[in-house]
Write a protein that holds these residues in place. Structure first.
Motif, mmCIF file in Angstrom:
data_model
loop_
_atom_site.group_PDB
_atom_site.id
_atom_site.type_symbol
_atom_site.label_atom_id
_atom_site.label_comp_id
_atom_site.label_asym_id
_atom_site.label_seq_id
_atom_site.Cartn_x
_atom_site.Cartn_y
_atom_site.Cartn_z
ATOM 1 N N LEU A 275 0.799 -1.225 0.000
ATOM 2 C CA LEU A 275 0.000 0.000 0.000
ATOM 3 C C LEU A 275 0.836 1.281 0.000
ATOM 4 N N PRO A 276 1.912 1.392 0.794
ATOM 5 C CA PRO A 276 2.689 2.640 0.763
ATOM 6 C C PRO A 276 3.229 2.987 -0.620
ATOM 7 N N HIS A 277 3.391 1.985 -1.499
ATOM 8 C CA HIS A 277 3.912 2.270 -2.840
ATOM 9 C C HIS A 277 2.892 3.013 -3.699
ATOM 10 N N LEU A 281 1.811 8.160 -6.504
ATOM 11 C CA LEU A 281 0.882 9.039 -7.204
ATOM 12 C C LEU A 281 1.144 10.508 -6.854
ATOM 13 N N ARG A 282 1.611 10.761 -5.654
ATOM 14 C CA ARG A 282 1.882 12.129 -5.216
ATOM 15 C C ARG A 282 3.054 12.746 -5.964
ATOM 16 N N THR A 283 3.915 11.899 -6.530
ATOM 17 C CA THR A 283 5.080 12.404 -7.259
ATOM 18 C C THR A 283 4.777 12.617 -8.731
ATOM 19 N N VAL A 290 1.842 3.121 -11.200
ATOM 20 C CA VAL A 290 1.658 2.951 -9.754
ATOM 21 C C VAL A 290 0.887 1.665 -9.453
ATOM 22 N N VAL A 291 -0.156 1.372 -10.235
ATOM 23 C CA VAL A 291 -0.917 0.133 -10.044
ATOM 24 C C VAL A 291 -0.015 -1.079 -10.233
#
Length: 387
Positions: A275-277, A281-283, A290-291
């Motif tokens: 989950l932390p990965h 998306l914030r970058t 990301v998925v």
């Protein structure tokens, strides 16, 4: 029991069929065909008489490995000459059938031998193929797999696997030849995971499946093995694996009353790792990237969790994690233009990577002694005192 009684017989008939085909292709295989018929006759005769039983068994054990292996080598060489299958595929099939050939012979015949002289005769049947049979002809290919095949490394490995079975069947296990199954599996797992660390980075440069899996052409001298990259890899390995182990221990306590607590712990810890990965998306990373990263790290979390629960050694996780991150971080930018399309321009790359990571998970699931694992885990989390 079914394996001991039937699969060797089926192997005999299959080799007879292959010997017939090879004889039609090349008449020089006629002697091989006659020899296979002789062994098959002995095997059939064996089921009808008690006289000279051990003598007949020892003759079959002496002749069948070398005859069947010669048939296997001839078949692989013929298919290789036709160039209808890749050499890597042929080498892989050869190694699997080689191991089966040894296993089936040992499982059916060796336990019934009680007389030392007949035991000695049978043992030589395991040695003769290495001396008398040439390696399969793969035209000087230099990939790791093909090199190992031509050096008969896997023939020796097959011997290493079957000899403990032989000693145990003859009540000679006190010779201390046999390593614990747990240790052998851990060694195999570490070798597989070291391979995975390089695969994880170098597979992207492959233009075909051979280059993806084995034939890595990148020059390691181009890699940027700098101190800062070592620091980043060590940091990730220490930080993430310590957190993972803490998660696993707490999850084991949380699920201590559940029937499938080990499975629940493995999946829950993998989710917590993956989950932390999603924060990539914030970058500004593309959502499809990301998925894919979340899915890939989830499968990786299953792998790391299984390895820890099986071994109980956090340093094994740290070593593997360090190798994976360090090789990726040191990847040379000079070769970026050589990135292959197979794993980088479609979902195939994600599928292949996930399947590769699932292999150690399946191995540990199949070969784990669950009763012993439960006992160790109970001691780890002190379940007796959990209210």
């Amino acid at each position: 029991m079914f394996i001991k009684q039937h699969l060797f017989d089926y192997q005999c008939y299959l080799n007879l069929l292959l010997a017939i085909v090879l004889t039609f292709i090349d008449s020089r295989n006629l002697f091989l065909l006659v020899s296979v018929i002789f062994v098959l006759g002995l095997n059939i005769f064996l089921n009808k008489t008690e006289s000279f039983y051990e003598c007949t068994v020892s003759v079959i054990s002496l002749l069948s490995p070398i005859l069947f292996m010669q048939i296997l080598v001839n078949c692989v060489n013929f298919l290789n000459q036709q160039k209808v299958l890749s050499q890597t595929f042929l080498a892989s099939v050869y190694l699997i059938l080689l191991l089966m050939l040894y296993l089936l012979t040992v499982l059916k015949f060796f336990p019934s031998l009680k007389t030392p002289i007949f035991q000695l005769i049978s043992i030589q049947g395991l040695l003769l193929p290495a001396i008398l049979i040439k390696s399969i002809d793969l035209y000087g290919s230099t990939t790791l797999l093909l090199t190992l095949v031509q050096s008969k490394f896997f023939l020796a490995l097959a011997l290493l696997i079957v000899v403990p079975m032989i000693l145990e069947s003859w009540d000679l296990s006190n010779l201390n030849f046999k390593m614990s199954t747990r240790l052998l599996i851990l060694i195999a797992m570490m070798l597989l995971l070291i391979w995975f660390a390089f695969f994880n980075s170098l597979a992207n440069f492959g233009q075909n499946f051979s280059e993806i899996l084995w034939e890595w052409k990148n020059n390691l001298t181009l890699y940027n093995f700098t101190l800062d990259r070592v620091n980043w890899a060590v940091e990730a390995a220490l930080f993430e694996e310590i957190i993972r182990v803490l998660d696993i221990i707490v999850l084991l306590k949380l699920f201590s009353k559940q029937k499938f607590r080990i499975i629940l712990t493995i999946f829950a810890s993998a989710i917590l790792f993956a989950l932390p990965h999603s924060l990539y998306l914030r970058t500004g990373s593309p959502i499809n990237y990301v998925v894919g990263e979340v899915i890939f790290t989830f499968i990786g979390g299953l792998m790391y969790a299984c390895l820890y629960l099986y071994s109980g050694k956090i340093y094994l996780l740290m070593v593997v994690h360090f190798l994976v991150d360090f090789i990726v971080l040191a990847e040379p930018q000079l070769t970026a233009f050589n990135v292959g399309p197979l794993l980088t321009e479609s979902t195939l790359g994600l599928v292949v990577r996930c399947l590769v990571e699932l292999v150690p998970v399946l191995l540990l699931t199949i070969f784990t002694d669950h009763d012993k694992l439960e006992k160790n885990l109970n001691q780890l989390v002190n379940v007796d005192h959990v209210k």
